[in-house]
Scaffold this active site. Structure first.
Site, short mmCIF file in Angstrom:
data_model
loop_
_atom_site.label_atom_id
_atom_site.label_comp_id
_atom_site.label_asym_id
_atom_site.label_seq_id
_atom_site.Cartn_x
_atom_site.Cartn_y
_atom_site.Cartn_z
N ASP A 43 20.79 79.84 -25.52
CA ASP A 43 21.04 79.11 -24.11
C ASP A 43 21.67 80.15 -22.91
O ASP A 43 21.89 79.71 -21.99
CB ASP A 43 21.61 77.77 -24.21
CG ASP A 43 23.25 77.91 -24.90
OD1 ASP A 43 23.48 79.06 -25.33
OD2 ASP A 43 23.62 76.87 -24.98
N GLU B 285 31.37 84.19 -33.13
CA GLU B 285 31.52 84.99 -32.14
C GLU B 285 32.82 85.11 -31.51
O GLU B 285 33.54 84.26 -31.14
CB GLU B 285 30.77 83.97 -30.93
CG GLU B 285 30.62 84.55 -29.46
CD GLU B 285 29.72 84.07 -28.55
OE1 GLU B 285 28.76 83.23 -28.73
OE2 GLU B 285 29.57 84.87 -27.20
O1 KIV Z 1 23.07 81.82 -26.36
C1 KIV Z 1 23.02 83.07 -26.92
O2 KIV Z 1 22.41 83.95 -26.70
C2 KIV Z 1 23.88 83.06 -28.33
C3 KIV Z 1 24.37 84.11 -28.69
C4 KIV Z 1 25.34 84.89 -27.74
C5 KIV Z 1 24.51 84.03 -30.37
O3 KIV Z 1 24.43 81.72 -28.75
#
Ligand code: KIV
Length: 274
Positions: A50, A188
């Site tokens: 997202d 993260e």
């Molecule tokens: O939305 C995204 O791209 C993510 C990554 C940063 C892991 O959740």
């Protein structure tokens, strides 16, 4: 020369951890991007994150991203890479309100979008939801640490797990997600020594982003590694190409040649197309 697309499936992702092989994951939001990453043949999983909202739609956070946005972009990624293992993010409030709605939304990402699995943010608070989605036959990837959908609650895009008490909570969240049946977890922006402990403690693969070298795999936003994010590239991302600069140079050349009359008079036919 490009390699053939490798049909990596979920058990193979888990086997890679068991063999001590690093797992690779990159985001994609469009068919052209997933086609190129699949052609490279070296990336295990595609993530329709997202983060779409920030890097493609121009929002400040991921919060405005809707289910319809996610379904449309997941479909596009699937069109470009039909054999790839595609994980699609469940956007803000698509799984927290009601379990039946969460299952229906996860199902849409598979049925309409062509996703192999879904990813959702949260620890023990989402365990009941994860269990029900998994029991419906939908593979789930967890996401703990910095949770962009909780950016306001977490006080900004800040590093997490910096205190021992926070680390205890995060470890309990990760263990609860594993017990609930996730096939992998994104971790993260936590300190690398702690990420190593989590990776060692869990049986499922831990895919790090901004969490050091000792996770079982790594995920990054593709725009960040290609130099397409400008000044908002996070410090932990490495730029492997400067496509933003290349695009600006190409656009300037085109405009200059149109003005001088050099294009289209001296255009060279580069393909069999019109
Ligand atoms: O939305 C995204 O791209 C993510 C990554 C940063 C892991 O959740």
């Amino acid at each position: 020369m490009s390699k053939p697309e490798s049909p990596v499936r979920i058990p193979e992702i888990q086997a890679k951890k068991a063999r001590g092989e690093k797992i690779t994951m990159l985001t994609a939001y469009a068919a052209w991007m997933s086609r190129l990453v699949a052609q490279a043949g070296t990336v295990d999983m595609l993530l329709v994150g997202d983060s779409l909202g920030m890097v493609e739609l121009g929002y400040d956070t991921t919060i405005p991203v809707t289910m319809d946005d996610m379904v449309r972009h997941t479909r596009a990624v699937h069109q470009g890479a039909p054999n790839s293992l595609i994980v699609a993010d469940m956007p803000f409030l698509s799984y927290q309100v009601d379990i039946a709605e969460a299952i229906r939304n996860a199902g849409r990402l598979m049925q309409e979008g062509g996703a192999t699995a879904v990813k959702l943010e949260g620890g023990r608070t989402v365990v009941a939801i994860v269990e029900r989605i998994v029991s419906a036959g939908i593979p789930v990837m967890g996401h703990v640490g910095l949770q962009p959908q909780s950016v306001h609650l977490q006080g900004g895009f800040r590093r997490q797990g910096t205190h021992p008490e926070q680390q205890q909570q995060l470890m309990a969240d990760a263990a609860a997600l594993e017990a609930a049946g996730v096939f992998a977890i994104v971790l993260e922006c936590v300190p690398s020594a702690f990420a190593k402990q989590v990776s060692q403690a869990l049986h499922v693969p831990v895919i790090g982003i901004g969490s050091g070298a000792d996770c079982d795999g790594q995920v990054l936003v593709t725009h960040d590694i290609l130099g397409l994010s400008g000044s908002i590239t996070p410090s932990f991302a490495k730029q492997y190409a400067q496509l933003g600069d290349a695009i600006i140079a190409a656009v300037n050349s085109y405009a200059r040649e149109v003005r001088s009359g050099e294009f289209p008079v001296h255009a060279k036919k580069q393909s069999g197309n019109a």
